[in-house]
Design a protein around this motif. Structure first.
Motif, PDB file in Angstrom:
ATOM      1  N   TRP A  74      -8.245 -11.626 -55.860  1.00 16.70           N
ATOM      2  CA  TRP A  74      -7.965 -13.053 -55.719  1.00 16.70           C
ATOM      3  C   TRP A  74      -7.339 -13.400 -54.376  1.00 16.70           C
ATOM      4  CZ3 TRP A  74      -9.598 -17.309 -57.833  1.00 16.70           C
ATOM      5  CH2 TRP A  74      -8.881 -18.497 -57.667  1.00 16.70           C
ATOM      6  N   ILE A  86     -10.711 -13.924 -52.571  1.00 15.19           N
ATOM      7  CA  ILE A  86     -11.834 -14.821 -52.881  1.00 15.19           C
ATOM      8  C   ILE A  86     -11.391 -16.222 -53.280  1.00 15.19           C
ATOM      9  CG2 ILE A  86     -13.301 -12.897 -53.614  1.00 15.19           C
ATOM     10  CD1 ILE A  86     -12.632 -13.731 -56.521  1.00 15.19           C
ATOM     11  N   LYS A  87     -10.073 -16.451 -53.312  1.00 16.25           N
ATOM     12  CA  LYS A  87      -9.605 -17.732 -53.859  1.00 16.25           C
ATOM     13  C   LYS A  87     -10.135 -18.932 -53.093  1.00 16.25           C
ATOM     14  CE  LYS A  87      -5.091 -17.584 -51.477  1.00 16.25           C
ATOM     15  NZ  LYS A  87      -5.213 -16.249 -50.859  1.00 16.25           N
ATOM     16  N   TYR A  89     -12.955 -19.196 -51.420  1.00 16.77           N
ATOM     17  CA  TYR A  89     -14.384 -19.345 -51.702  1.00 16.77           C
ATOM     18  C   TYR A  89     -14.607 -19.854 -53.126  1.00 16.77           C
ATOM     19  CZ  TYR A  89     -14.362 -16.356 -47.603  1.00 16.77           C
ATOM     20  OH  TYR A  89     -14.129 -15.833 -46.363  1.00 16.77           O
ATOM     21  N   PHE A  90     -13.714 -19.450 -54.040  1.00 13.05           N
ATOM     22  CA  PHE A  90     -13.781 -19.952 -55.415  1.00 13.05           C
ATOM     23  C   PHE A  90     -13.612 -21.468 -55.420  1.00 13.05           C
ATOM     24  CE2 PHE A  90     -11.997 -21.100 -59.512  1.00 13.05           C
ATOM     25  CZ  PHE A  90     -12.721 -20.342 -60.418  1.00 13.05           C
ATOM     26  N   SER A  93     -16.614 -23.358 -54.156  1.00 12.82           N
ATOM     27  CA  SER A  93     -17.648 -23.556 -55.178  1.00 12.82           C
ATOM     28  C   SER A  93     -17.271 -24.675 -56.136  1.00 12.82           C
ATOM     29  CB  SER A  93     -17.878 -22.247 -55.951  1.00 12.82           C
ATOM     30  OG  SER A  93     -18.561 -21.304 -55.162  1.00 12.82           O
ATOM     31  N   TRP A 227     -23.693 -23.215 -59.532  1.00 13.55           N
ATOM     32  CA  TRP A 227     -22.636 -22.215 -59.372  1.00 13.55           C
ATOM     33  C   TRP A 227     -23.217 -20.853 -59.020  1.00 13.55           C
ATOM     34  CZ3 TRP A 227     -17.376 -22.533 -59.228  1.00 13.55           C
ATOM     35  CH2 TRP A 227     -16.675 -21.334 -59.241  1.00 13.55           C
ATOM     36  N   MET A 244     -18.700 -19.130 -53.599  1.00 15.70           N
ATOM     37  CA  MET A 244     -18.248 -17.905 -54.249  1.00 15.70           C
ATOM     38  C   MET A 244     -19.314 -16.820 -54.258  1.00 15.70           C
ATOM     39  SD  MET A 244     -15.701 -16.546 -55.828  1.00 15.70           S
ATOM     40  CE  MET A 244     -15.374 -15.137 -56.872  1.00 15.70           C
ATOM     41  N   THR A 245     -20.546 -17.168 -54.504  1.00 13.88           N
ATOM     42  CA  THR A 245     -21.599 -16.156 -54.609  1.00 13.88           C
ATOM     43  C   THR A 245     -21.802 -15.418 -53.292  1.00 13.88           C
ATOM     44  OG1 THR A 245     -23.190 -17.943 -54.213  1.00 13.88           O
ATOM     45  CG2 THR A 245     -22.860 -17.239 -56.497  1.00 13.88           C
ATOM     46  N   ALA A 271     -16.057 -14.692 -60.602  1.00 10.54           N
ATOM     47  CA  ALA A 271     -17.256 -15.490 -60.327  1.00 10.54           C
ATOM     48  C   ALA A 271     -17.957 -15.925 -61.611  1.00 10.54           C
ATOM     49  CB  ALA A 271     -18.220 -14.691 -59.453  1.00 10.54           C
TER      50      ALA A 271
END
Length: 297
Positions: A74, A86-87, A89-90, A93, A227, A244-245, A271
């Motif tokens: 995260w 990844i927060k 990018y999360f 999305s 998503w 996110m992907t 994800a």
């Protein structure tokens, strides 16, 4: 004698039906387990240490469960040259999928309303063209869409991705609502017009309140597609603007340093959580919406 024979035949039939039912249930349980196996492996691996993962027993439960991999995925995992997790990018999305789903659903409802209750010369041709758009491959629109986004100043931005998904999803949302509204009684719309209701008042006060089932179907369909999309995300965004992907792909494809499978699996679970949440919360409404659409169709 005939009564005894009928009783025996009934017992045999009931036994056969029960056996068939057990066989169906057993088959469904086996298929469900096979389907859920990847999710189980993702969850258990994300809770294991690297030493335990290297032990080789992929299906074993973690001996000493830990959320350290989740914390690192995260907020600390390295994606490219940036080690911020990844927060970001999360949330990219989230900021992409919410407006894209809302706008495409609303425009699809309006299109379906116009094509069924406010028909105009050539409405069948317009619907046919929009239906044709549903079958255009993603790859065919990459270069034209890239040129359009560049000309509009929306390249490499969340707004650009929202625009792309709204345009590409509009054919599907229009198809859903058009087929649903086709069975809506025209007499109610005409009565509202006689009472003085205009175009938007009829839409907001009469059609939209009855559209709950098809709205749920459309939202789930669009949310899942947007998503999980990778091609548009990797083509029209880069760096910190990626969804996110794309970030997940960059994380698991990294070839530098120690390969941390537990962190990769934790990121994959992050994800998958939004779509899983949507299906768990609205799954039964999705089935009802499909059934209602089939009945109306």
């Amino acid at each position: 004698m005939s009564g005894a024979a009928e009783t025996a035949n009934g017992t045999v039939s009931a036994g056969s039906a029960r056996t068939a039912r057990y066989f169906i249930y057993a088959t469904l349980i086996v298929l469900a387990l096979v389907y859920l196996l990847p999710l189980y492996v993702m969850l258990t691996t994300s809770l294991k240490s690297l030493d335990e993962i290297r032990g080789g027993d992929m299906l074993a439960l973690p001996k000493d469960p830990s959320i350290a991999a989740w914390v690192k995925a995260w907020g600390e995992a390295c994606i490219g040259v940036s080690c911020v997790g990844i927060k970001g990018y999360f949330w990219n999305s989230i900021k992409m999928v919410v407006p894209a789903v809302f706008i495409s659903t609303l425009l699809g409802a309006l299109n379906g309303y116009v094509l069924t209750k406010w028909r105009f010369p050539g409405h069948r041709i317009v619907f046919g063209m929009m239906l044709f758009a549903c079958f255009i491959p993603f790859q065919a629109v990459l270069i034209p869409m890239a040129r359009l986004l560049g000309a509009a100043g929306m390249s490499n931005s969340t707004a650009g991705l929202v625009f792309v998904h709204v345009v590409y999803g509009l054919g599907f949302t229009t198809l859903f609502f058009r087929n649903y509204y086709e069975a809506f009684p025209d007499e109610l719309v005409k009565a509202a017009m006689i009472d003085g209701a205009g175009f938007f008042r009829i839409f907001w006060r009469i059609l939209l309140p009855t559209s709950g089932p098809i709205i749920v179907v459309t939202v789930i369909y669009q949310f899942t597609n947007i998503w999980n999309d990778f091609l548009f995300g990797v083509s029209f965004s880069s760096g910190e603007a990626s969804p996110m992907t794309v970030a997940l792909n960059n994380l698991v494809s990294s070839s530098t340093g120690v390969k941390e499978y537990n962190v990769d699996m934790a990121a994959a679970v992050f994800a998958a959580l939004p779509t899983l949440f949507v299906y768990v919360v609205a799954g039964r409404y999705f089935v009802r919406g499909l059934m209602a659409g089939a009945v109306k169709g």
